[in-house]
Design a protein around this motif. Structure first.
Motif, PDB file in Angstrom:
ATOM      1  N   LEU A 259       0.833  -1.200   0.000  1.00 36.05           N
ATOM      2  CA  LEU A 259       0.000   0.000   0.000  1.00 36.05           C
ATOM      3  C   LEU A 259       0.876   1.262   0.000  1.00 36.05           C
ATOM      4  N   LYS A 260       1.959   1.226   0.799  1.00 38.26           N
ATOM      5  CA  LYS A 260       2.876   2.376   0.818  1.00 38.26           C
ATOM      6  C   LYS A 260       3.487   2.599  -0.563  1.00 38.26           C
ATOM      7  N   VAL A 261       3.925   1.511  -1.166  1.00 41.13           N
ATOM      8  CA  VAL A 261       4.566   1.603  -2.483  1.00 41.13           C
ATOM      9  C   VAL A 261       3.544   2.094  -3.524  1.00 41.13           C
ATOM     10  N   ALA A 262       2.327   1.548  -3.466  1.00 46.41           N
ATOM     11  CA  ALA A 262       1.298   1.941  -4.438  1.00 46.41           C
ATOM     12  C   ALA A 262       0.997   3.441  -4.317  1.00 46.41           C
ATOM     13  N   LYS A 263       0.900   3.920  -3.081  1.00 47.21           N
ATOM     14  CA  LYS A 263       0.610   5.350  -2.875  1.00 47.21           C
ATOM     15  C   LYS A 263       1.755   6.204  -3.397  1.00 47.21           C
ATOM     16  N   TYR A 264       2.973   5.752  -3.167  1.00 41.65           N
ATOM     17  CA  TYR A 264       4.147   6.480  -3.660  1.00 41.65           C
ATOM     18  C   TYR A 264       4.122   6.533  -5.192  1.00 41.65           C
ATOM     19  N   LEU A 265       3.839   5.377  -5.815  1.00 44.67           N
ATOM     20  CA  LEU A 265       3.840   5.322  -7.284  1.00 44.67           C
ATOM     21  C   LEU A 265       2.784   6.253  -7.883  1.00 44.67           C
ATOM     22  N   LYS A 266       1.653   6.334  -7.199  1.00 43.25           N
ATOM     23  CA  LYS A 266       0.552   7.204  -7.650  1.00 43.25           C
ATOM     24  C   LYS A 266       0.994   8.654  -7.817  1.00 43.25           C
ATOM     25  N   GLU A 267       1.948   9.060  -6.984  1.00 41.47           N
ATOM     26  CA  GLU A 267       2.387  10.461  -6.974  1.00 41.47           C
ATOM     27  C   GLU A 267       3.471  10.756  -8.014  1.00 41.47           C
ATOM     28  N   ARG A 268       4.029   9.737  -8.630  1.00 43.31           N
ATOM     29  CA  ARG A 268       5.193   9.958  -9.506  1.00 43.31           C
ATOM     30  C   ARG A 268       4.754  10.343 -10.918  1.00 43.31           C
ATOM     31  N   ARG A 269       5.449  11.335 -11.461  1.00 43.97           N
ATOM     32  CA  ARG A 269       5.099  11.768 -12.814  1.00 43.97           C
ATOM     33  C   ARG A 269       5.578  10.760 -13.864  1.00 43.97           C
ATOM     34  N   GLU A 270       6.530   9.877 -13.486  1.00 41.80           N
ATOM     35  CA  GLU A 270       7.005   8.850 -14.434  1.00 41.80           C
ATOM     36  C   GLU A 270       5.997   7.706 -14.596  1.00 41.80           C
ATOM     37  N   VAL A 271       4.967   7.700 -13.738  1.00 41.00           N
ATOM     38  CA  VAL A 271       4.013   6.583 -13.735  1.00 41.00           C
ATOM     39  C   VAL A 271       2.688   7.029 -14.350  1.00 41.00           C
ATOM     40  N   VAL A 272       2.195   6.245 -15.304  1.00 40.30           N
ATOM     41  CA  VAL A 272       0.915   6.632 -15.911  1.00 40.30           C
ATOM     42  C   VAL A 272      -0.277   5.907 -15.287  1.00 40.30           C
ATOM     43  N   GLU A 273      -0.046   4.745 -14.670  1.00 39.23           N
ATOM     44  CA  GLU A 273      -1.162   4.024 -14.056  1.00 39.23           C
ATOM     45  C   GLU A 273      -0.646   3.084 -12.968  1.00 39.23           C
ATOM     46  N   VAL A 274      -1.378   3.044 -11.866  1.00 35.90           N
ATOM     47  CA  VAL A 274      -1.043   2.094 -10.793  1.00 35.90           C
ATOM     48  C   VAL A 274      -2.224   1.145 -10.646  1.00 35.90           C
ATOM     49  N   LEU A 275      -1.934  -0.154 -10.645  1.00 34.81           N
ATOM     50  CA  LEU A 275      -2.992  -1.154 -10.494  1.00 34.81           C
ATOM     51  C   LEU A 275      -2.780  -1.854  -9.157  1.00 34.81           C
ATOM     52  N   SER A 300       1.015  -3.612  -9.609  1.00 29.90           N
ATOM     53  CA  SER A 300       1.446  -3.460 -10.999  1.00 29.90           C
ATOM     54  C   SER A 300       1.348  -1.991 -11.387  1.00 29.90           C
ATOM     55  N   PHE A 301       2.222  -1.562 -12.284  1.00 25.87           N
ATOM     56  CA  PHE A 301       2.180  -0.149 -12.696  1.00 25.87           C
ATOM     57  C   PHE A 301       2.750   0.023 -14.093  1.00 25.87           C
ATOM     58  N   LYS A 302       2.304   1.111 -14.734  1.00 25.50           N
ATOM     59  CA  LYS A 302       2.760   1.397 -16.088  1.00 25.50           C
ATOM     60  C   LYS A 302       3.578   2.674 -16.050  1.00 25.50           C
ATOM     61  N   ILE A 303       4.760   2.608 -16.651  1.00 27.86           N
ATOM     62  CA  ILE A 303       5.584   3.814 -16.658  1.00 27.86           C
ATOM     63  C   ILE A 303       5.435   4.536 -18.006  1.00 27.86           C
ATOM     64  N   LYS A 304       5.796   5.816 -18.009  1.00 27.50           N
ATOM     65  CA  LYS A 304       5.755   6.586 -19.260  1.00 27.50           C
ATOM     66  C   LYS A 304       6.766   5.985 -20.222  1.00 27.50           C
ATOM     67  N   LYS A 380      15.176   7.652 -11.664  1.00 27.96           N
ATOM     68  CA  LYS A 380      16.258   8.616 -11.976  1.00 27.96           C
ATOM     69  C   LYS A 380      16.941   8.267 -13.288  1.00 27.96           C
ATOM     70  N   ALA A 381      16.907   6.951 -13.637  1.00 26.38           N
ATOM     71  CA  ALA A 381      17.570   6.510 -14.865  1.00 26.38           C
ATOM     72  C   ALA A 381      16.754   6.886 -16.116  1.00 26.38           C
ATOM     73  N   LEU A 382      15.503   7.327 -15.908  1.00 26.40           N
ATOM     74  CA  LEU A 382      14.662   7.669 -17.065  1.00 26.40           C
ATOM     75  C   LEU A 382      14.897   9.125 -17.441  1.00 26.40           C
ATOM     76  N   LYS A 383      14.940   9.369 -18.742  1.00 26.09           N
ATOM     77  CA  LYS A 383      15.079  10.764 -19.197  1.00 26.09           C
ATOM     78  C   LYS A 383      13.765  11.475 -18.920  1.00 26.09           C
ATOM     79  N   SER A 384      13.873  12.716 -18.416  1.00 24.18           N
ATOM     80  CA  SER A 384      12.599  13.393 -18.128  1.00 24.18           C
ATOM     81  C   SER A 384      12.116  14.153 -19.356  1.00 24.18           C
TER      82      SER A 384
END
Ligand code: PLP
Length: 384
Positions: A259-275, A300-304, A380-384
């Motif tokens: 749940l902590k990880v899912a909430k964190y992922l929800k806030e990231r701009r690199e993530v387009v969807e959290v399942l 599960s999550f989808k990144i940009k 951090k390894a992803l180009k913004s």
């Protein structure tokens, strides 16, 4: 606390003649048989370890209690349990109904049965779609209560009702939940199958499977296991039982971390969807809350981006190992299109959302801040 915590520890009902406190590993291949063989407590011969073994039996008694099933069987892998189920439950002319999203080998093996005259039908993973796909020849319906890898939740009672009305057996793959979070037999499932490789053993160091259900079916399946020779080994049964003892506290911590990880992922701009059905705004939250007693540890999550971004992300991770499997102490991240879902055809993948940017994270029992710090390394390894 729950009764499951006690059953997981004491439910083996093994009484050692020398007073050993836990079931020992019976590595012997055979048992004395003068004329009549000794019988195990389920009334089958105890004469040869390919058929029946006291260490495996002790684990099976714990599993039967946790799944509130009359009996159960342990196998050398989850796929051994599934292949035995198919061999037992299907004959030429029958149809097996599964879903377009499920563990890839479950679908692939069903498709391979075509050469034995068994048809496979695949429905979208929802109770409505499965129920309306049941035909006159559907003999066996097999689906995951929470799907791999996009974590859709299927209304088991609805499928059971539809299956019953048409005389088909309903079997639930409960791998992503474990009996601590869900007992499909309570909702009327005819049998439960699980890969014990995952939460049941829980330490990423065992491969195994189980089937649980009524004694009559389990005895017939026992005969198939004997013929196929795919019983779990005594050593694996011992290790699996050792892991299983702590399943109650493990599942709680997996979920807290997830749940902590899912909430964190929800806030990231690199993530387009959290399942994650544990998130209140997840499409499956309501049904998951009604049907299960928890949401599990897979997020599960989808990144940009696509494959190139996934590759860069995975390369940057230091602690979370990119690898198949899930459900253990160590966090593991899986790239479904090259692993668990690689044998699912492209159209089906598209229909259920298994895309090139999808990652499946099995959140382990490490400090959640360390898990998040590692994911951040990936971002951090992803180009913004
Ligand atoms: N069912 C599900 C949902 C799975 O995820 C897996 C494996 O990942 C299996 C069955 C097969 O289990 P095993 O790998 O133990 O053969």
């Amino acid at each position: 606390m729950s009764r499951d915590d006690t059953d997981a520890i004491h439910g083996h009902e093994y009484f050692d003649p020398l007073g050993a406190n836990i079931p020992p590993i019976y590595l012997n291949s055979m048992f004395e048989q003068r004329v009549e063989a000794k019988k195990s407590d389920r009334g089958v011969d105890l004469k040869y370890s390919r058929e029946e073994n006291p260490t495996v039996r002790a684990l099976e008694r714990v599993i039967s209690k946790l799944h509130i099933s009359e009996d159960s069987l342990c196998f050398s892998s989850g796929m051994a349990a599934i292949s035995t189920l198919y061999m037992w439950g299907l004959k030429s002319g029958d149809e097996v109904l599964t879903t377009i999203e499920a563990y890839g080998s479950t679908i692939k093996l069903a498709e391979e049965l075509g050469k034995l005259g068994i048809r496979v039908k695949k429905a979208y993973p929802s109770a409505e779609a499965i129920s309306s796909a049941i035909g006159p020849n559907t003999r066996l319906i097999l689906f995951e209560a929470m799907t791999n890898p996009t974590l859709k939740v299927i209304d088991v009672r609805a499928v059971v009702e539809a299956g019953r009305a048409k005389g088909a057996l309903v079997v639930v793959d409960n791998t992503f939940l474990s009996p601590v979070l869900y007992k499909p037999i309570k909702d009327g499932a005819d049998l439960v199958v699980e890969s014990t490789t995952k939460y049941i053993s829980g330490h990423n160091d065992q491969v195994g499977g189980l089937l649980a259900g009524p004694s009559r079916s389990i005895l017939e399946l026992w005969e198939w296991r004997r013929l196929l020779g795919n019983i779990m080994s005594p050593f694996n049964a011992y290790m699996t039982y050792r892991g299983l003892k702590t399943i109650g506290i493990r599942m709680k911590r997996h979920e807290e971390n997830a749940l902590k990880v899912a909430k964190y992922l929800k806030e990231r701009r690199e993530v387009v969807e959290v399942l994650y059905p544990g998130l209140p705004d997840d499409e499956h939250h309501e049904l998951a809350s009604k049907q299960f007693s928890g949401y599990g540890g897979v997020v599960s999550f989808k990144i940009k981006g696509g494959r190139a971004e996934v590759e860069a992300f995975l390369k940057a991770l230091k602690m979370i190992m990119p690898s198949p499997s899930l459900g253990g102490t160590e966090s593991i991240i899986t790239y479904p299109v090259v692993s668990a879902s690689s044998s699912i055809n492209e159209n089906d993948r598209k229909a259920v959302g298994i895309t090139e940017n999808l990652l499946r994270l099995s959140v382990g029992l490490e400090d959640p801040d360390d898990i998040i710090a590692d994911i951040e390394r990936g971002f951090k390894a992803l180009k913004s």
